[in-house]
Design an enzyme around this catalytic site. Structure first.
Site, PDB file in Angstrom:
ATOM      1  N   LYS A  72     -17.880 -24.003 -17.453  1.00 30.13           N
ATOM      2  CA  LYS A  72     -19.143 -23.747 -18.153  1.00 30.13           C
ATOM      3  C   LYS A  72     -19.255 -22.328 -18.708  1.00 30.13           C
ATOM      4  O   LYS A  72     -19.767 -22.131 -19.812  1.00 30.13           O
ATOM      5  CB  LYS A  72     -20.323 -24.033 -17.226  1.00 30.13           C
ATOM      6  CG  LYS A  72     -20.505 -25.503 -16.882  1.00 30.13           C
ATOM      7  CD  LYS A  72     -21.752 -25.693 -16.024  1.00 30.13           C
ATOM      8  CE  LYS A  72     -21.978 -27.150 -15.684  1.00 30.13           C
ATOM      9  NZ  LYS A  72     -23.223 -27.342 -14.908  1.00 30.13           N
ATOM     10  N   GLY A 134     -28.126 -19.236  -7.625  1.00 29.67           N
ATOM     11  CA  GLY A 134     -26.879 -19.548  -8.311  1.00 29.67           C
ATOM     12  C   GLY A 134     -27.105 -19.985  -9.743  1.00 29.67           C
ATOM     13  O   GLY A 134     -28.165 -19.751 -10.332  1.00 29.67           O
ATOM     14  N   THR A 158     -28.842 -13.979   0.244  1.00 32.02           N
ATOM     15  CA  THR A 158     -28.298 -12.694  -0.202  1.00 32.02           C
ATOM     16  C   THR A 158     -29.305 -12.073  -1.164  1.00 32.02           C
ATOM     17  O   THR A 158     -29.435 -12.496  -2.310  1.00 32.02           O
ATOM     18  CB  THR A 158     -26.943 -12.880  -0.913  1.00 32.02           C
ATOM     19  OG1 THR A 158     -26.053 -13.593  -0.053  1.00 32.02           O
ATOM     20  CG2 THR A 158     -26.332 -11.540  -1.268  1.00 32.02           C
TER      21      THR A 158
END
Length: 285
Positions: A72, A134, A158
């Site tokens: 992608k 993400g 995170t």
């Protein structure tokens, strides 16, 4: 490549490896429904062969393509991307505009279209809470901002990744540590899981759903299993839900329209067809 079985206009899915995909099932259903002569293939293209394949997509017999992992980001660089694809940092749909090969990301339309169908009025109920930072999260956040959501709380284990995404999209997006979930849940009208938690083989998502307002909507991008533990718990509490299969179906609409000139509908019949396929074990190919 295009074969005698795909006479007429044809599109394809480019990936590596070429695992089982529901995209051919979806597009062939629409082709039959609209009486269009054409086809949709799966093309297993390794990273070292991607540039050549995309640059000669029409020579290979295709009017466009979907792109899946791991291609992608590279596909974005090899084509002329629109604003959505650039903002998300990934392209999943390629199409020709004259001789120019353009790219977009239809995950935005898939996510928003699914919410509109499954939970009308979802965008009038408070803040949005997005779990994960993400690639899928980028599409979700872009779509929420485009729809006009004013406050988006982005939670990730995170914190640096959440902060980086917030820096990209501006003050509307507020990064939040996982430990701060309890403070935001009571004013979240929409909860979206973009992580793999709850997916088959992964641990369930541990979240205090009773803290959500009674009119909140819960969405999960995972579609295997079709009803994740998160969605099952939300439904048990009487909350409206939107599953990952709905997003998969709605994200396919725009590509089909660009390639074949008809805007298809996501019908109960199509959903039932794909649900039946999900119940069949498919080995990776």
């Amino acid at each position: 490549m295009m074969t005698a079985e795909t006479k007429g206009r044809a599109a394809c899915l480019i990936g590596w490896p070429a695992a089982h995909s529901r995209s051919p099932l979806i597009h062939h259903y629409w082709l039959r429904l609209h009486g269009i002569a054409g086809g949709y293939n799966i093309e297993a293209i390794p990273p070292e062969g991607l540039a050549e394949f995309i640059m000669h997509l029409s020579t290979h017999g295709f009017v466009g393509a979907n792109v899946t992992i791991p291609h992608k980001e590279r596909a974005l660089q090899l084509t002329a991307p629109d604003e959505r694809a650039r903002a998300i940092g990934a392209a999943n749909t390629l199409y020709y505009d004259g001789k120019t090969l353009r790219s977009t990301n239809t995950d935005v339309e898939g996510f928003i279209g699914n919410l509109d169908a499954a939970a009308p009025g979802w965008d009038r109920t408070g803040d949005a809470l997005v779990l994960g930072a993400g690639g899928s999260s980028r599409a979700v956040v872009f779509g929420l901002i485009e729809r006009g959501i004013k406050r988006i709380h982005l939670v990730n284990r995170t914190m640096e990744r959440a902060q980086a995404l917030a820096d990209q999209f501006g003050a509307t997006v507020m990064p939040l540590a996982w430990s701060g979930l309890g403070d935001v849940l009571p004013r979240a009208g929409l909860l979206v899981n973009t992580t793999s938690l709850g997916m088959k083989g992964q641990p369930p998502l541990d979240i205090e759903l009773p803290l959500l307002p009674l009119d909140a909507v819960v969405a999960d991008l995972v579609y295997v299993p079709l009803e994740t533990p998160l969605l099952a718990a939300a439904r048990a509490r009487g909350l409206r839900t939107a599953d990952g299969l709905g997003m998969l179906l709605h994200q396919a609409v725009r590509g089909f329209e660009l390639w074949f000139g008809q805007r298809p509908a996501v019908s109960p019949e199509l959903r039932a067809l794909v649900e039946a396929d999900l119940r069949i074990p498919h080995p990776a190919t």
